[in-house]
Design an enzyme around this catalytic site. Sequence first.
Site, PDB file in Angstrom:
ATOM      1  N   CYS A  80      32.723  42.374  42.361  1.00  0.00           N
ATOM      2  CA  CYS A  80      33.579  41.775  42.684  1.00  0.00           C
ATOM      3  C   CYS A  80      33.978  41.992  43.822  1.00  0.00           C
ATOM      4  O   CYS A  80      33.461  41.117  44.379  1.00  0.00           O
ATOM      5  CB  CYS A  80      34.923  42.222  41.539  1.00  0.00           C
TER       6      CYS A  80
ATOM      7  N   HIS B  87      32.717  42.275  35.690  1.00  0.00           N
ATOM      8  CA  HIS B  87      33.388  43.885  35.431  1.00  0.00           C
ATOM      9  C   HIS B  87      32.902  44.592  33.883  1.00  0.00           C
ATOM     10  O   HIS B  87      32.638  43.107  33.118  1.00  0.00           O
ATOM     11  CB  HIS B  87      34.515  43.045  35.259  1.00  0.00           C
TER      12      HIS B  87
END
Length: 400
Positions: free
Chosen positions: A228, A342
């Site tokens: 991310c 994630h």
Amino acid sequence: MALGAVLDSFERLTAQYQTIVVEGAGSPAEINLREGDIANMGFAEAVDCPVIIIADIDKGGVFAHLVGTLALLSESEQARVKGFVINRFRGDISLLQPGIDWLEAYTKKPVLGVLPYLQDLHLDAEDALINTPTKGANSRLTVRVLVYPRISNHTDFDPLRLHPDIDFDYVSLQTLAADPVAHLPAADLLILPGSKNVRADLAFLRQQGWDKEIAKHLRYGGKVLGICGGYQMLGQSIADPLGIEDRAGDTAGLGYLPLSTELKAEKQLWRMSGKLNLLGQSAAVQGYEIHCGESRYLAPVLEQKNTPLRLIPESTTLHEPAIGFADGIVSEDGHILGTYLHGLFDSPDACQLLLQWAGLNDAKAIDINQIREQQLDRLADVLAEHLDIHTLHAILAGDI
């Protein structure tokens, strides 16, 4: 405005479920925050629900905590407190009983249970970073996660922290305090995690000289993974023209991956599933993405080996990924991998393949979801044994 959104969510949930348990945030007696409170007593008052105050005896002063909290509540808030629970108790319960008797007589409210301290209880943390190094019984791979001031989604790495073959730790200024030069420790795999403010955390990383340490790590053959915000940092540039996370502006990335990122007002949020392709192998992977940044490949065409993630949205809350959107990429030399996904290590086969890529050729597959279920069952058994379930049911039914 915020309370209105919370109440809307509460109404949607009450239409679907018979019982809703609401967890507060911090203390219900933060008098400096009372005016805008939407997470504790402010919410309880708005929806007219009963309250149970839970206190951590392991930190000490549990009776002062409970009595003081109650004293700082308004009369209507005090009335909706139906009892107390004392958590993380060690020792002989008979030694605590006189204090419990006094508390109940003084407050006219029951203690609904005293929960024992549970050693090695592995549940997902919320805001608190579990900054304790763990060394598996058969450690053969060293993994270090860089901690910036605004780190996010640190639970991504729980499967690594609990893996028997991994020497795992977070690297922060605190852990490096004994080193005047603040060199990053030797590792097989360095991970750049998510961030709530990517450009500011990238500036912090450079201030510590960690960018040079990452370059040295790569020269010695180490692997780097960015997730991310960490993925965005590994690219060529990060633009925030609207000032979404900080002051509007552009920041040069670390320059390792051929992608550029622009932060946009509309947050991208969806659950994903697909395939992780590495080392000529493929593994099923699931997870989620949540970010304001939109990253795009700079090269016109990337070969299969450079796009290790083939992801398909399972369900979206806002919109589908844009065409050309860069979910993940691996560097030409195979030493750097970045992705928005994630929960990358939560899928056992994908975790095993990633560890093989990092240098652990016969990595054991670890199922963090199975571990979570086992730990939740363990906790549920303890709650059933030590809580006054009958009284709790009466409170939920509105009989008390």
